[in-house]
Design an enzyme around this catalytic site. Sequence first.
Site, PDB file in Angstrom:
ATOM      1  N   HIS A 288      -9.383   1.938  -0.061  1.00 46.21           N
ATOM      2  CA  HIS A 288      -9.243   2.652   1.196  1.00 46.21           C
ATOM      3  C   HIS A 288     -10.601   2.520   1.874  1.00 46.21           C
ATOM      4  CE1 HIS A 288      -5.721   4.284  -0.698  1.00 46.21           C
ATOM      5  NE2 HIS A 288      -5.432   5.021   0.358  1.00 46.21           N
TER       6      HIS A 288
ATOM      7  N   ASP B  29       2.359   3.340   2.897  1.00 47.75           N
ATOM      8  CA  ASP B  29       1.344   4.346   2.565  1.00 47.75           C
ATOM      9  C   ASP B  29       1.973   5.635   2.009  1.00 47.75           C
ATOM     10  OD1 ASP B  29      -1.208   5.305   2.203  1.00 47.75           O
ATOM     11  OD2 ASP B  29      -1.614   5.697   4.309  1.00 47.75           O
TER      12      ASP B  29
ATOM     13  N   HIS C 124       1.517   5.381  -2.116  1.00 46.78           N
ATOM     14  CA  HIS C 124       1.034   6.447  -3.017  1.00 46.78           C
ATOM     15  C   HIS C 124       2.244   7.060  -3.719  1.00 46.78           C
ATOM     16  CE1 HIS C 124      -3.169   6.544  -1.533  1.00 46.78           C
ATOM     17  NE2 HIS C 124      -2.593   6.022  -0.461  1.00 46.78           N
TER      18      HIS C 124
ATOM     19  N   TRP D 192       0.771  14.011   3.400  1.00 49.38           N
ATOM     20  CA  TRP D 192       0.230  13.389   4.606  1.00 49.38           C
ATOM     21  C   TRP D 192       1.286  13.038   5.643  1.00 49.38           C
ATOM     22  CZ3 TRP D 192      -1.323  12.413  -0.395  1.00 49.38           C
ATOM     23  CH2 TRP D 192      -2.634  12.757  -0.695  1.00 49.38           C
TER      24      TRP D 192
ATOM     25  N   GLN E 198      -9.360   9.453  -5.473  1.00 47.54           N
ATOM     26  CA  GLN E 198      -9.105  10.177  -4.213  1.00 47.54           C
ATOM     27  C   GLN E 198     -10.272  11.087  -3.804  1.00 47.54           C
ATOM     28  OE1 GLN E 198      -5.823  10.884  -1.959  1.00 47.54           O
ATOM     29  NE2 GLN E 198      -7.807  11.129  -0.960  1.00 47.54           N
TER      30      GLN E 198
ATOM     31  N   HIS F  62       0.840  -1.209   0.000  1.00 51.25           N
ATOM     32  CA  HIS F  62       0.000   0.000   0.000  1.00 51.25           C
ATOM     33  C   HIS F  62       0.870   1.252   0.000  1.00 51.25           C
ATOM     34  CE1 HIS F  62      -3.914   2.093   0.963  1.00 51.25           C
ATOM     35  NE2 HIS F  62      -3.014   3.054   1.073  1.00 51.25           N
TER      36      HIS F  62
ATOM     37  N   GLU G  26     -11.180   4.904   6.647  1.00 50.75           N
ATOM     38  CA  GLU G  26      -9.977   5.537   7.201  1.00 50.75           C
ATOM     39  C   GLU G  26     -10.412   6.737   8.030  1.00 50.75           C
ATOM     40  OE1 GLU G  26      -7.037   6.844   4.378  1.00 50.75           O
ATOM     41  OE2 GLU G  26      -5.560   7.263   5.929  1.00 50.75           O
TER      42      GLU G  26
HETATM   43 FE   FE2 Z   1      -3.476   5.184   1.369  1.00 47.85          FE
END
Ligand code: FE2
Length: 426
Positions: free
Chosen positions: A210, A309, A59, A315, A152, A57, A213
């Site tokens: 996802h 991630d 991005h 993030w 997203q 997982h 979350e």
């Molecule tokens: Fe993610």
Amino acid sequence: MLNLLVTNATLPDGRTGMSIAVQDGLIAEVTEGLDAPAHEKLDAEGLLLAPHFVDPHFHMDATLSYGLPRVNESGTLLEGIALWGELKPLLTADALIERALAYCDWAVAKGLLAIRTHVDTSDASLLAVDALLEVKRQVAPYIDLQLVAFPQDGVLRSQGGVENLTRALDKGVDVVGGIPHFERTMADGAASVKLLCELAAERGKLVDMHCDESDDPLSRHIETLAFEAQRLGLQGRVTGSHCTSMHSMDNYYVSKLLPLIAQSGVAVIANPLINITLQGRHDTYPKRRGMTRVPELVAAGVNVAFGHDCVMDPWYGMGSGDMLEVAHMGLHVAQMTSQAGIRQCFEAVTTNAARVMHLERYGIEPGCDASFVLLQARDPVEAIRLRATRLKVFRKGQLLAETPAATAALHLPGRAPSSSWMIPKA
Ligand code: FE2
């Protein structure tokens, strides 16, 4: 004559003194104490030889963009999403590809040779999709990169969401993604799960959403995901990522939910580094940990893997592609401190993650790809404790990366010079 013979290796399952014979990129034999002619020989000196790390997982379209165009001040998921929205219009394919390739270099150095990355499909230009398809092509000789079409901004919430995601699949993206908790309503979230699972079933694709979350105990899209996996015959092909709301759910409800997830063959991916930093942000004290219920899922028979991630993006400002750091945080947050628990955390970034990605010929067994890492540690527990140096990284029998052993030279008063790498004497 063999291409490569590794001798005196310890394997993750505890076998010691093992020889691994490599021929034509594949493991030909795994046996104790074998010696045979080989073009190249490597004495593992009793250290751990593990199959390469797998990040299920990630991005990659956002990685290494930290600070562009500004830093996430609140540290929340929602400011991160807003910040990504500010960055998207400024993205160029060239810069995105350059950052992704730089990250892949880091990954190889850390023995991370398979990555499942989500790619944002919300933008009608599909710039990030095209860029990551190009990255996938370029890194193919050294990394297995799997792409997930990730809406997203919400596949139903954003204009053209379904169409853009479908076009991404047409271009060759491997997996169907989703973000049900970000849709406008619970009903829309459930509808998005149903629609996306049906799309995956029609096209013979894997699913990785996802899912939930948030800290909202009533965010229960994982239930719909498990139900749809069963209804559509997608057992073993569906993954729920994050599932952080499960941390906050009512215990009775979870006792009913866990068997449903297990029976539906849905895998779960926790992202410990990110969950521990993004969740619990609306709490005062006590602050919730925000990671899904890993030991309970494992006990129920669910395949649980850990993902990185994010690395240096809107993030998360930390990270270096080190899946041992991910496992280290995972075992702390989940309190998986028993020997068995620590080993499960090692599996969460190796074998379990490989199952999520449906990787073929993965492992240290005859017939598998000779893709493995020699670690400066004697077993998986020590590897996690030390975030051990990857001494050598091989893919299909080819040496891709080497790192010198980590050793401190000590100059202590009243003592002869010595060295230490923090492993107790056997
Ligand atoms: Fe993610």
